[in-house]
Design a protein around this motif. Structure first.
Motif, PDB file in Angstrom:
ATOM      1  N   SER A 131       0.825  -1.205   0.000  1.00 36.64           N
ATOM      2  CA  SER A 131       0.000   0.000   0.000  1.00 36.64           C
ATOM      3  C   SER A 131       0.863   1.260   0.000  1.00 36.64           C
ATOM      4  O   SER A 131       0.583   2.235  -0.705  1.00 36.64           O
ATOM      5  CB  SER A 131      -0.915  -0.001   1.225  1.00 36.64           C
ATOM      6  OG  SER A 131      -1.690   1.173   1.266  1.00 36.64           O
ATOM      7  N   PHE A 134       2.380   1.858  -3.497  1.00 32.74           N
ATOM      8  CA  PHE A 134       1.410   2.475  -4.414  1.00 32.74           C
ATOM      9  C   PHE A 134       1.186   3.944  -4.056  1.00 32.74           C
ATOM     10  O   PHE A 134       1.030   4.798  -4.940  1.00 32.74           O
ATOM     11  CB  PHE A 134       0.081   1.718  -4.373  1.00 32.74           C
ATOM     12  CG  PHE A 134       0.098   0.410  -5.107  1.00 32.74           C
ATOM     13  CD1 PHE A 134       0.480   0.349  -6.446  1.00 32.74           C
ATOM     14  CD2 PHE A 134      -0.270  -0.770  -4.475  1.00 32.74           C
ATOM     15  CE1 PHE A 134       0.494  -0.857  -7.133  1.00 32.74           C
ATOM     16  CE2 PHE A 134      -0.260  -1.982  -5.154  1.00 32.74           C
ATOM     17  CZ  PHE A 134       0.129  -2.027  -6.492  1.00 32.74           C
ATOM     18  N   SER A 135       1.170   4.239  -2.756  1.00 33.02           N
ATOM     19  CA  SER A 135       1.020   5.627  -2.329  1.00 33.02           C
ATOM     20  C   SER A 135       2.171   6.483  -2.837  1.00 33.02           C
ATOM     21  O   SER A 135       1.969   7.587  -3.344  1.00 33.02           O
ATOM     22  CB  SER A 135       0.949   5.723  -0.798  1.00 33.02           C
ATOM     23  OG  SER A 135      -0.177   5.066  -0.293  1.00 33.02           O
ATOM     24  N   GLN A 261      -4.583   6.153   4.984  1.00 32.65           N
ATOM     25  CA  GLN A 261      -4.830   5.952   3.557  1.00 32.65           C
ATOM     26  C   GLN A 261      -5.980   6.824   3.053  1.00 32.65           C
ATOM     27  O   GLN A 261      -5.989   7.237   1.890  1.00 32.65           O
ATOM     28  CB  GLN A 261      -5.138   4.482   3.276  1.00 32.65           C
ATOM     29  CG  GLN A 261      -3.981   3.542   3.544  1.00 32.65           C
ATOM     30  CD  GLN A 261      -2.798   3.856   2.649  1.00 32.65           C
ATOM     31  OE1 GLN A 261      -2.940   3.996   1.445  1.00 32.65           O
ATOM     32  NE2 GLN A 261      -1.636   4.003   3.256  1.00 32.65           N
ATOM     33  N   CYS A 292      -3.119   4.296  -8.997  1.00 31.32           N
ATOM     34  CA  CYS A 292      -2.333   3.898  -7.828  1.00 31.32           C
ATOM     35  C   CYS A 292      -3.029   4.265  -6.520  1.00 31.32           C
ATOM     36  O   CYS A 292      -2.882   3.557  -5.517  1.00 31.32           O
ATOM     37  CB  CYS A 292      -0.947   4.535  -7.877  1.00 31.32           C
ATOM     38  SG  CYS A 292       0.161   3.768  -9.080  1.00 31.32           S
ATOM     39  N   SER A 296      -3.681   1.525  -3.774  1.00 29.18           N
ATOM     40  CA  SER A 296      -3.145   1.726  -2.427  1.00 29.18           C
ATOM     41  C   SER A 296      -4.200   1.416  -1.372  1.00 29.18           C
ATOM     42  O   SER A 296      -3.940   0.718  -0.385  1.00 29.18           O
ATOM     43  CB  SER A 296      -2.647   3.166  -2.273  1.00 29.18           C
ATOM     44  OG  SER A 296      -2.242   3.409  -0.947  1.00 29.18           O
ATOM     45  N   SER A 299      -5.079  -2.435  -1.403  1.00 31.21           N
ATOM     46  CA  SER A 299      -4.040  -3.248  -0.767  1.00 31.21           C
ATOM     47  C   SER A 299      -4.001  -3.028   0.734  1.00 31.21           C
ATOM     48  O   SER A 299      -3.727  -3.956   1.508  1.00 31.21           O
ATOM     49  CB  SER A 299      -2.669  -2.941  -1.389  1.00 31.21           C
ATOM     50  OG  SER A 299      -2.353  -1.568  -1.255  1.00 31.21           O
ATOM     51  N   CYS A 300      -4.319  -1.804   1.167  1.00 29.73           N
ATOM     52  CA  CYS A 300      -4.370  -1.539   2.608  1.00 29.73           C
ATOM     53  C   CYS A 300      -5.555  -2.272   3.237  1.00 29.73           C
ATOM     54  O   CYS A 300      -5.464  -2.804   4.344  1.00 29.73           O
ATOM     55  CB  CYS A 300      -4.478  -0.044   2.861  1.00 29.73           C
ATOM     56  SG  CYS A 300      -4.224   0.426   4.595  1.00 29.73           S
TER      57      CYS A 300
END
Length: 306
Positions: A131, A134-135, A261, A292, A296, A299-300
């Protein structure tokens, strides 16, 4: 009082808060003839006035539990999240542009997530690595053009960057402290806590008025002042009253690592509003950034699955 852990609803509230907060990145461009100090004073005077009116019927119940330590906390939170943050952000937008300000503020998810991962019972940082990657890609893409484009070094642009960093630090501290206070006060609704913050912010903004007028040597027309009043009222209602209320509700529903996030949505919406303001479509790097952002958050979410 606002509900227990509810990740889907919490994410929805985070998206709404981001959409409302993203408007404050465009407001300084709509009122470029006014300083960041004036924009902050105008916005938070209205925020404080609305909060005071809404608190009147709630006051007998709130007064029963409010203590001096709560007022001290509200003063600190109001300075961090509102006064210091928005003066710095508005100045950064006017001096460095929306893209640069969005880039720096976009680091909030990374900072808050990393710090939040140290809390007891939090998801380990290694599980949050995808995550965070991607961030980082999203943030780099969002501000890439702003950092590498243009001519040589400009002092005004550099000062704008430093103002954005100051806003980043201020809001990071606020996000962490505010989430902890909300968890310590389960008997207080997120809406009441937001209104109390607004009341204190309005009182503090009174101290900004003399400085806001003194440091502005420009002469503004009646039409300009009317536009300024409309922008201030819009920011107060949509960003401060509604945006903060959704954010506080979300803060109670999500773990701190996931709260971090959610701040990405403010960056994303600020970027989208910037496209509308500049009347253009995103370039390739900006499309990558938006993808992204979604990856992010997804995925988080996966990292928080039991």
């Amino acid at each position: 009082m606002d509900g227990k852990a509810n990740i889907p609803l919490g994410i929805l509230f985070g998206i709404i808060a981001g959409a409302l907060w993203g408007t404050v990145f465009v407001a300084p461009q709509l009122a470029r003839d006014f300083t960041g100090l004036q924009l902050a004073a105008g916005r938070y005077l209205v925020y404080g006035a609305i909060s005071a009116v809404l608190l009147v019927p709630r006051w007998p119940r709130l007064r029963a539990w409010l203590e001096p330590r709560h007022w001290r906390a509200l003063v600190g939170l109001s300075l961090l999240a509102n006064i210091v943050y928005y003066v710095a952000l508005a100045t950064a937008v006017q001096w460095g542009g929306v893209a640069m300000a969005s880039l720096v503020i976009g680091f909030l998810p990374v900072v808050v997530t990393v710090v939040g991962s140290r809390a007891v019972g939090a998801v380990p940082l290694r599980r949050l690595a995808p995550s965070l990657v991607f961030s980082a890609i999203a943030i780099a893409c969002i501000g890439g053009q702003a950092l590498v484009g243009g001519g040589g070094f400009e002092w005004r642009r550099a000062a704008g960057f430093l103002c954005a960093v100051a806003a980043l630090v201020s809001w990071t501290i606020y996000a962490l402290r505010n989430a902890r206070w909300l968890h310590q006060l389960p008997h207080v609704s997120a809406h009441d806590w937001n209104l109390l913050t607004g009341l204190v912010t309005g009182a503090l903004s009174l101290l900004l008025v003399p400085a806001a007028l003194y440091f502005d040597a420009s002469t503004h027309t009646a039409a300009a002042w009317s536009r300024f009043a409309a922008i201030s009222a819009g920011m107060a209602v949509f960003a401060s009253i509604l945006g903060n209320s959704f954010w506080n509700r979300m803060s109670r529903m999500l773990p701190l690592t996931l709260v971090g996030q959610m701040i990405l949505f403010e960056t994303l919406f600020a970027l989208l509003y910037g496209f509308v303001w500049e009347w253009r479509v995103p370039v390739a790097s900006e499309w990558v950034a938006m993808v992204c952002v979604g990856l992010s958050v997804v995925s988080c979410l996966h990292a928080h699955k039991k």
